[in-house]
Design a protein around this motif. Structure first.
Motif, mmCIF file in Angstrom:
data_model
loop_
_atom_site.group_PDB
_atom_site.id
_atom_site.type_symbol
_atom_site.label_atom_id
_atom_site.label_comp_id
_atom_site.label_asym_id
_atom_site.label_seq_id
_atom_site.Cartn_x
_atom_site.Cartn_y
_atom_site.Cartn_z
ATOM 1 N N ASP A 1 8.213 8.450 3.792
ATOM 2 C CA ASP A 1 8.742 9.674 3.160
ATOM 3 C C ASP A 1 8.574 10.891 4.063
ATOM 4 O O ASP A 1 9.493 11.716 4.201
ATOM 5 C CB ASP A 1 8.026 9.923 1.825
ATOM 6 C CG ASP A 1 8.426 8.925 0.752
ATOM 7 O OD1 ASP A 1 9.435 8.218 0.958
ATOM 8 O OD2 ASP A 1 7.724 8.846 -0.276
ATOM 9 N N GLN A 2 7.401 11.017 4.668
ATOM 10 C CA GLN A 2 7.135 12.179 5.523
ATOM 11 C C GLN A 2 8.044 12.181 6.749
ATOM 12 O O GLN A 2 8.575 13.226 7.147
ATOM 13 C CB GLN A 2 5.664 12.172 5.973
ATOM 14 C CG GLN A 2 4.659 12.489 4.871
ATOM 15 C CD GLN A 2 4.714 13.947 4.440
ATOM 16 O OE1 GLN A 2 5.272 14.806 5.121
ATOM 17 N NE2 GLN A 2 4.133 14.243 3.287
ATOM 18 N N MET A 3 8.275 11.010 7.342
ATOM 19 C CA MET A 3 9.134 10.963 8.522
ATOM 20 C C MET A 3 10.587 11.223 8.142
ATOM 21 O O MET A 3 11.341 11.857 8.902
ATOM 22 C CB MET A 3 8.991 9.613 9.213
ATOM 23 C CG MET A 3 9.637 9.571 10.592
ATOM 24 S SD MET A 3 9.016 10.854 11.751
ATOM 25 C CE MET A 3 7.348 10.263 12.039
ATOM 26 N N GLU A 4 10.987 10.752 6.962
ATOM 27 C CA GLU A 4 12.346 11.034 6.498
ATOM 28 C C GLU A 4 12.536 12.537 6.310
ATOM 29 O O GLU A 4 13.584 13.107 6.677
ATOM 30 C CB GLU A 4 12.631 10.299 5.192
ATOM 31 C CG GLU A 4 14.055 10.504 4.692
ATOM 32 C CD GLU A 4 14.289 9.922 3.318
ATOM 33 O OE1 GLU A 4 15.450 9.696 2.969
ATOM 34 O OE2 GLU A 4 13.302 9.722 2.581
ATOM 35 N N ASP A 5 11.520 13.213 5.750
ATOM 36 C CA ASP A 5 11.601 14.667 5.573
ATOM 37 C C ASP A 5 11.674 15.381 6.924
ATOM 38 O O ASP A 5 12.398 16.382 7.078
ATOM 39 C CB ASP A 5 10.379 15.164 4.788
ATOM 40 C CG ASP A 5 10.421 14.734 3.322
ATOM 41 O OD1 ASP A 5 11.505 14.342 2.856
ATOM 42 O OD2 ASP A 5 9.361 14.777 2.667
ATOM 43 N N ALA B 1 2.784 16.616 10.593
ATOM 44 C CA ALA B 1 1.360 16.739 10.274
ATOM 45 C C ALA B 1 1.038 15.995 8.981
ATOM 46 O O ALA B 1 -0.005 15.329 8.860
ATOM 47 C CB ALA B 1 0.982 18.208 10.160
ATOM 48 N N GLY B 2 1.951 16.115 7.994
ATOM 49 C CA GLY B 2 1.775 15.346 6.757
ATOM 50 C C GLY B 2 1.783 13.848 7.028
ATOM 51 O O GLY B 2 1.041 13.074 6.403
ATOM 52 N N PHE B 3 2.634 13.441 7.967
ATOM 53 C CA PHE B 3 2.653 12.043 8.395
ATOM 54 C C PHE B 3 1.276 11.659 8.952
ATOM 55 O O PHE B 3 0.763 10.566 8.687
ATOM 56 C CB PHE B 3 3.741 11.859 9.464
ATOM 57 C CG PHE B 3 3.906 10.449 9.943
ATOM 58 C CD1 PHE B 3 4.861 9.617 9.386
ATOM 59 C CD2 PHE B 3 3.117 9.942 10.980
ATOM 60 C CE1 PHE B 3 5.021 8.311 9.838
ATOM 61 C CE2 PHE B 3 3.268 8.649 11.430
ATOM 62 C CZ PHE B 3 4.225 7.829 10.861
ATOM 63 N N GLY B 4 0.681 12.553 9.726
ATOM 64 C CA GLY B 4 -0.636 12.292 10.291
ATOM 65 C C GLY B 4 -1.690 12.104 9.213
ATOM 66 O O GLY B 4 -2.543 11.209 9.313
ATOM 67 N N HIS B 5 -1.646 12.925 8.146
ATOM 68 C CA HIS B 5 -2.609 12.767 7.042
ATOM 69 C C HIS B 5 -2.434 11.406 6.359
ATOM 70 O O HIS B 5 -3.429 10.743 6.029
ATOM 71 C CB HIS B 5 -2.418 13.893 6.025
ATOM 72 C CG HIS B 5 -2.879 15.224 6.519
ATOM 73 N ND1 HIS B 5 -4.191 15.481 6.879
ATOM 74 C CD2 HIS B 5 -2.192 16.389 6.722
ATOM 75 C CE1 HIS B 5 -4.303 16.738 7.286
ATOM 76 N NE2 HIS B 5 -3.095 17.323 7.196
ATOM 77 N N ALA B 6 -1.168 10.987 6.132
ATOM 78 C CA ALA B 6 -0.910 9.682 5.514
ATOM 79 C C ALA B 6 -1.383 8.548 6.418
ATOM 80 O O ALA B 6 -1.912 7.528 5.950
ATOM 81 C CB ALA B 6 0.581 9.533 5.205
ATOM 82 N N ASP C 1 0.835 -1.204 0.000
ATOM 83 C CA ASP C 1 0.000 0.000 0.000
ATOM 84 C C ASP C 1 0.873 1.258 0.000
ATOM 85 O O ASP C 1 1.753 1.431 0.833
ATOM 86 C CB ASP C 1 -0.895 -0.027 1.246
ATOM 87 C CG ASP C 1 -1.854 1.153 1.308
ATOM 88 O OD1 ASP C 1 -1.843 1.975 0.382
ATOM 89 O OD2 ASP C 1 -2.596 1.241 2.296
ATOM 90 N N ARG C 2 0.609 2.154 -0.951
ATOM 91 C CA ARG C 2 1.446 3.343 -1.115
ATOM 92 C C ARG C 2 1.340 4.316 0.060
ATOM 93 O O ARG C 2 2.190 5.194 0.222
ATOM 94 C CB ARG C 2 1.073 4.069 -2.416
ATOM 95 C CG ARG C 2 1.545 3.331 -3.666
ATOM 96 C CD ARG C 2 3.066 3.164 -3.645
ATOM 97 N NE ARG C 2 3.578 2.556 -4.851
ATOM 98 C CZ ARG C 2 3.813 1.277 -5.018
ATOM 99 N NH1 ARG C 2 3.550 0.441 -4.014
ATOM 100 N NH2 ARG C 2 4.299 0.800 -6.130
ATOM 101 N N SER C 3 0.312 4.165 0.889
ATOM 102 C CA SER C 3 0.224 5.028 2.064
ATOM 103 C C SER C 3 1.381 4.754 3.024
ATOM 104 O O SER C 3 1.825 5.640 3.754
ATOM 105 C CB SER C 3 -1.120 4.830 2.781
ATOM 106 O OG SER C 3 -1.236 3.511 3.281
ATOM 107 N N VAL C 4 1.898 3.526 3.008
ATOM 108 C CA VAL C 4 3.056 3.193 3.845
ATOM 109 C C VAL C 4 4.276 3.965 3.352
ATOM 110 O O VAL C 4 5.072 4.478 4.147
ATOM 111 C CB VAL C 4 3.315 1.677 3.824
ATOM 112 C CG1 VAL C 4 4.570 1.337 4.635
ATOM 113 C CG2 VAL C 4 2.114 0.914 4.363
#
Length: 672
Positions: free
Chosen positions: A537-541, A656-661, A529-532
């Motif tokens: 990606d968000q946590m790496e950023d 926050a982007g991580f939260g949306h994902a 699943d691409r949400s993973v």
């Protein structure tokens, strides 16, 4: 028809031990089984087999001589009809082929009888008589050699030419009983039949718990019963496969038990029970299966010999087989019987073992395939149920249906699920297959259960990748906590190694990049699943931003105003809380596929917390900016503080982007 006058030869009808034979798929394999048993030095078990083979050959030669005589009559009188179907069928000969031979028999211009297949029929007659003589020789070498001498003399005297024609006079010599002292084939057959009946009388047979036994003493019966208790406890697991017939005989000072196991020529186990020990002699064409067999008895103190490579002519597997011998000292009758029962119970797990191993090693490494078969044997499931349902094709169909986009054609399961999970899944496949057959369930239901198990393991793979995001959140927190410690040190005006902080942040950022790269590769390969991927990606950023924040943190002056320290500390604390919320929410999301409602609620609560933290971080960053711009601040301080605040705020944005994902991932799981 040829009429055989058995009374003239004082023949006594004795029940033949045909059901004694331990192989059910034809004389050639039975004969090879006998050869192997002789090779193992267990000649006492060969005689019943050879006698049975000889008596069946007697039936065949009589039927074939009848066919030969009928062909001669049909050739001379074309309108004559013969019905030999029952006689041929009873002897195990194809009645259709014999009927065709008789119906197409004719006289050639030179008076010879011609019929398609006549040459083959004559050769089969000689072979049958040779089989009878060989059987007599197994019980009485002298009489057997004498019979072979008579057979050779008859072959020379008849001088039959090859081909599908024969002189009528030769047919008469083959089928008639000579009234003189001259020998004939018919007389030889009758004499051999009488000898075989005498030998059959020596092989008087009874049964014990399904085993065919010969000449047992009363004290032998418990040992045979123990062995058969084991055989019967697992024999149902062979399903429709032939095998596991058992023969036992008493000779001199020992009881000998033999089991055919399956259809393979050299696959034989012979067990000798003496007063002091049980000796197991095992032969196999597959070295790996021989090692597997011995490994099943680790709980018994068996002394195994080394595997010996042997050969015998005529063996289908290139003439080579492996021989191993085990000796189990007898402490008492109870321990002896436990060992015999374990031996009997183990044999079903050897049937088609190599076939199952070949199927499994297409999905996992060779060593794991053997491990799975060992587990299935020890837990009394075995592998025959799996093969009965279709084996590799059955498993491939389940994989294609359950995970068409996750597991590619020919791809091994250990590369997708991980080694331990792949082994666990295949164990379940073998267990479910057997349970379905024993319970009478449909193949469709069995496949549904296997597909559900595969989906569960694939979800476990997703969970493993989610663990990467949790690990990243921990790395992000480590940097954020370090920045908070620096700010606490500035407030207390205590010494702090800022260079060490920046260096540690760089190492963490490099490590996080490597973890993310490996995870993204797995996500693409496994079609996860691409949400993973978005979570990673968000946590790496976020880690990248925090590494940047650590760089600017080392540049802030030691005498920074308390008001700025407080605002920066508030901002840093928000980021630390964000990493903790991200880790907690991801951990809860990993359990959502198991149907735990509370985990879904916890994951969504963490999402809301991340969004709230972003607002807190925005307010704290603006407070820092306002303080810098409304007061006189030197350029170095202003730039270092503003850049630090902005980097921390951007990290909160990434969280926050991580939260949306995470929100997207949880809802997708709930919708399944």
């Amino acid at each position: 028809m040829i009429v055989y006058d058995s009374s003239a030869n004082d023949l006594t009808q004795i029940r033949r031990p045909a059901d004694v034979l331990w192989c059910s798929n034809g004389g050639s394999v039975r004969h090879m089984k006998s050869e192997i048993i002789q090779e193992l030095g267990q000649t006492d078990l060969v005689l019943p087999t050879r006698v049975g083979e000889g008596l069946r050959a007697n039936d065949r030669v009589k039927a074939r001589l009848s066919v030969l005589q009928a062909a001669a009559c049909r050739a001379r009188q074309p309108g004559t009809n013969f019905n030999l179907a029952e006689e041929c069928r009873a002897a195990g000969i194809d009645p259709g082929a014999m009927e065709m031979l008789v119906n197409q028999a004719s006289l050639a211009s030179d008076g010879r009888i011609v019929a398609p297949g006549l040459g083959t029929l004559r050769a089969a007659i000689w072979d049958d008589v040779a089989t009878m003589a060989d059987a007599v020789k197994a019980g009485d070498a002298t009489r057997g050699e004498r019979a072979f001498g008579r057979l050779t003399a008859l072959q020379r005297s008849l001088s039959l030419e090859p081909g599908d024609s024969i002189d009528p006079a030769q047919i008469a010599r083959l089928t008639a009983v000579s009234g003189t002292d001259a020998d004939s084939l018919h007389r030889l057959v009758m004499d051999l039949h009488k000898m075989l009946n005498e030998l059959a009388a020596r092989c008087a047979e009874t049964t014990i718990a399904g085993a065919h036994v010969y000449g047992l003493l009363p004290e032998d019966c418990p040992a045979v019963e123990a062995f058969m208790r084991g055989v019967n406890s697992t024999s149902k697991l062979k399903f429709d496969h032939p095998g596991l017939a058992t023969t036992a005989a008493r000779t001199a000072d020992r009881l000998t038990i033999q089991n055919d196991i399956g259809e393979t020529d050299a696959h034989v186990v012979v067990i000798s029970v003496a007063a002091d020990a049980v000796t197991v002699t095992y032969s196999d064409v597959h070295l790996a299966r021989a090692k597997f067999f011995t490994a099943l008895f680790k709980s018994f103190l068996v002394e195994w010999s080394g595997l010996e490579r042997k050969s015998v002519s005529g063996l289908a597997e290139g003439g080579v087989f492996y021989l191993i011998t085990g000796r189990y000292p007898i402490v008492d009758v109870a321990s002896r019987d436990r060992f015999l029962e374990a031996l009997g119970a183990s044999l079903v797990f050897l049937i088609d073992w190599n076939k199952a191993r070949k199927v499994l090693r297409n999905w996992v490494p060779k060593a794991d395939a053997v491990q799975i078969l060992d587990w299935a044997a020890r837990h009394r499931f075995g592998h025959r149920g799996f093969l009965e349902l279709g084996g590799g094709e059955f498993l491939a169909a389940a994989v294609r249906h359950a995970a068409p986009n996750r597991i590619g054609f020919g791809e091994r399961l250990d590369r997708v699920l991980g080694r331990d999970a792949a082994v666990d899944f295949l164990k379940t496949v073998l267990r479910v297959s057997v349970e379905a057959l024993l319970q009478g369930s449909s193949v469709r239901l069995a496949r549904d259960r296997i597909e559900a198990e595969l989906v569960r393991h694939l979800e476990s793979v997703d969970t493993t990748l989610l663990a990467v995001a949790i690990r990243q959140a921990g790395l992000a927190r480590e940097i954020a906590v370090g920045i908070g410690d620096l700010l606490a040190g500035r407030r207390k005006k205590s010494a702090f190694d800022v260079a060490a902080l920046a260096g540690k942040a760089r190492r963490i950022e490099t490590k996080a990049d490597r973890i993310a790269m490996e995870a993204r590769s797995e996500i693409v390969r496994l079609n996860v699943d691409r949400s993973v991927k978005r979570l990673i990606d968000q946590m790496e950023d976020a880690i990248d931003e925090l590494e940047q924040a650590a760089f600017f943190a080392q540049l802030i002056p030691e005498n920074l105003a308390l008001e700025l320290i407080d605002s920066l500390s508030e901002l840093c604390a928000a980021v630390v809380s964000g990493t903790e919320a991200a880790a907690a929410g991801t951990a809860a999301a990993a359990d959502v596929p198991q149907g735990h409602r509370v985990d879904a609620e916890d994951a969504l609560a963490s999402v809301n917390r991340l969004l709230d933290i972003e607002h807190v971080a925005d307010d704290a960053e603006r407070k820092v900016t306002t303080t810098i711009l409304t007061r006189e601040t030197d350029l170095k301080t202003a730039m270092s503080v503003i850049e630090l605040a902005r980097a921390l705020e951007r990290a909160s944005d990434r969280l926050a982007g991580f939260g949306h994902a995470l929100h997207e991932h949880v809802l997708a799981d709930l919708a399944m």
